[in-house]
Design a protein around this motif. Structure first.
Motif, short mmCIF file in Angstrom:
data_model
loop_
_atom_site.label_atom_id
_atom_site.label_comp_id
_atom_site.label_asym_id
_atom_site.label_seq_id
_atom_site.Cartn_x
_atom_site.Cartn_y
_atom_site.Cartn_z
N PHE A 185 22.97 -41.41 102.17
CA PHE A 185 22.79 -40.86 100.82
C PHE A 185 22.69 -41.99 99.79
O PHE A 185 21.81 -41.96 98.92
N GLU A 186 23.58 -42.98 99.90
CA GLU A 186 23.57 -44.10 98.95
C GLU A 186 22.25 -44.86 99.02
O GLU A 186 21.71 -45.27 98.00
N SER A 187 21.74 -45.04 100.24
CA SER A 187 20.49 -45.76 100.41
C SER A 187 19.33 -45.01 99.74
O SER A 187 18.48 -45.61 99.08
N TYR A 188 19.32 -43.68 99.92
CA TYR A 188 18.26 -42.88 99.31
C TYR A 188 18.37 -42.92 97.79
O TYR A 188 17.36 -43.04 97.08
N LEU A 189 19.59 -42.83 97.29
CA LEU A 189 19.82 -42.88 95.85
C LEU A 189 19.34 -44.21 95.27
O LEU A 189 18.67 -44.24 94.23
N GLN A 190 19.66 -45.32 95.97
CA GLN A 190 19.20 -46.63 95.50
C GLN A 190 17.67 -46.69 95.49
O GLN A 190 17.06 -47.24 94.57
N GLY A 191 17.06 -46.14 96.53
CA GLY A 191 15.60 -46.19 96.65
C GLY A 191 14.89 -45.46 95.52
O GLY A 191 13.82 -45.88 95.07
N ASP A 297 21.72 -32.90 84.92
CA ASP A 297 21.86 -33.23 86.33
C ASP A 297 21.25 -34.59 86.66
O ASP A 297 21.78 -35.33 87.50
N PHE A 298 20.14 -34.92 86.00
CA PHE A 298 19.58 -36.25 86.24
C PHE A 298 20.50 -37.32 85.68
O PHE A 298 20.69 -38.38 86.30
N LEU A 299 21.09 -37.06 84.53
CA LEU A 299 22.01 -38.03 83.93
C LEU A 299 23.21 -38.26 84.84
O LEU A 299 23.66 -39.40 85.01
N PHE A 300 23.71 -37.19 85.45
CA PHE A 300 24.80 -37.33 86.43
C PHE A 300 24.36 -38.24 87.58
O PHE A 300 25.10 -39.15 88.00
N THR A 301 23.15 -38.01 88.10
CA THR A 301 22.61 -38.83 89.20
C THR A 301 22.45 -40.28 88.76
O THR A 301 22.79 -41.22 89.51
N LEU A 302 21.95 -40.49 87.56
CA LEU A 302 21.78 -41.84 87.03
C LEU A 302 23.12 -42.55 86.93
O LEU A 302 23.26 -43.72 87.31
#
Length: 396
Positions: A185-191, A297-302
């Motif tokens: 998950f972390e790798s996908y988020l970084q990508g 929700d995007f801000l949370f992801t950011l």
């Protein structure tokens, strides 16, 4: 009681000896084994060693291979170490050496010290609440059940060695799988943020949202019971140990369901609040997004993606890292178009759900293995252990 077994107090079958007190150094002739050197598994920690210079008095406290040491106070109280002779070592005064007067395998007692029976007794016999003490007189009252035959003791130890080694291997595999799931998950988020597409812009945090500080409280305004719950950084992610307040809610100093919050001190990072209305503490911001530029929700992801970076770049403090509101507001972050934000959130939510399913599976596996250890130990000290083959099958 099972035939061929004894039930005796430790004081009947063993002597106890307190350790040596001296000032430790970074180098010396003997390693100085302290209560902080015993880990949760009752094994010797190999880092942050302390040493003593040789003296005749210190030498009388030298440890022998397979000596039993018990911590008698503090957070590690009652934990038992089976010492392996890796280097000349002396044990400190907050440790007790247990020396059997009868033919008893020390490792059998070490395994016993991991049982529910042992810990029920230790907690009952210990004195002191905030700082438990388990002294020599108390440990002598511990009731120990064991086979009289030394070969039978050694057989049980051998079976437990096999079982615990298999459990440790299975647990390590489950923990690695759990780590892999999280890293995926972390790798996908970084990508997502490294491969910025067309239409992405660089903006300051204060251009895309508003940060509102919570309420500062005096010590006597935080109550054990009261009208409103107070959300602090200490229970930001756990929801444990609530304080309360009877003060009326200030405008914008409370959070409601679906509000985006950010802890900027200690428990660091974002959370979307899913519970009833609460007052939030000064070390938390409520985040109000500019809906023309970003979704909540995007801000949370950011914020999830950026939290370690901002902590490393602009965090201050040593014992408790925090980030000032000004440094957070001035931080430059990548922002895609609104439509792409929705796609990113949708994809990450799907991956997060899959990751959480995998985490639940592996966490249950780990919990089941811990329960299996307890079950095997209970059988061992009831004289009901099976053979090695059946034990291996039980943990496979």
């Amino acid at each position: 009681m099972k035939q061929g077994w004894e039930i005796k107090s430790l004081g009947e079958i063993a002597d106890v000896e307190y350790g040596f007190t001296d000032k430790s150094t970074e180098v010396g002739d003997y390693r100085y084994v302290r209560i902080t050197d015993i880990d949760d598994n009752g094994e010797l920690i190999s880092t942050e060693k302390k040493y003593l210079k040789h003296s005749k008095e210190a030498a009388s406290f030298l440890l022998q291979n397979n000596d039993l040491l018990m911590a008698r106070t503090g957070a590690t109280f009652a934990k038992v170490l089976l010492y392996e002779d890796v280097e000349p070592s002396v044990f400190a005064s907050y440790l007790i050496r247990i020396k059997f007067k009868e033919k008893i395998d020390n490792k059998l007692y070490w395994y016993f010290s991991k049982t529910k029976s042992y810990w029920d007794q230790a907690n009952s016999l210990a004195s002191g609440a905030a700082q438990p003490h388990f002294n020599g007189a108390a440990v002598k009252q511990v009731i120990f059940s064991y086979p009289k035959s030394l070969p039978e003791q050694q057989r049980i130890v051998s079976l437990l060695d096999v079982a615990f080694a298999a459990i440790a291997k299975a647990k390590a595999n489950a923990e690695q799988n759990l780590k892999n799931a999280r890293e995926l998950f972390e790798s996908y988020l970084q990508g997502v943020f490294e491969k910025k597409g067309e239409g992405w812009e660089e903006k300051r945090i204060d251009e895309i949202c508003k940060l509102i500080n919570g309420r500062a409280y005096k010590k006597d305004e935080l109550l054990d019971k009261g009208k409103y719950r107070v959300l602090r950084v200490g229970n930001f992610f756990t929801s444990d140990h609530w304080y309360y307040s009877d003060l009326e809610l200030d405008e914008d100093k409370y959070c409601d369901k679906e509000d985006l919050l950010y802890a900027w001190s200690a428990s660091f990072g974002p959370r979307i609040w899913k519970e009833e209305k609460v007052i939030y503490h000064y070390h938390i911001w409520k985040v109000i997004p500019d809906e023309n530029l970003v979704t909540r929700d995007f801000l949370f992801t950011l914020f999830e993606w950026d939290k370690e970076k901002i902590k490393a770049a602009q965090g201050t403090g040593t014992t408790m890292i925090h980030v000032s509101k000004g440094s957070m507001e001035n931080r430059i972050v990548p922002v895609p178009p609104l439509k792409e934000q929705q796609t990113i959130v949708r994809q990450l939510d799907a991956l997060r759900a899959e990751t959480q399913k995998l985490e639940a599976v592996y966490q249950k596996k780990i919990a089941d293995l811990e329960e299996l250890k307890k079950s095997i130990l209970q059988k061992a000290f009831a004289g009901e252990l099976a053979d090695k083959k059946l034990l291996k099958e039980a943990v496979s």
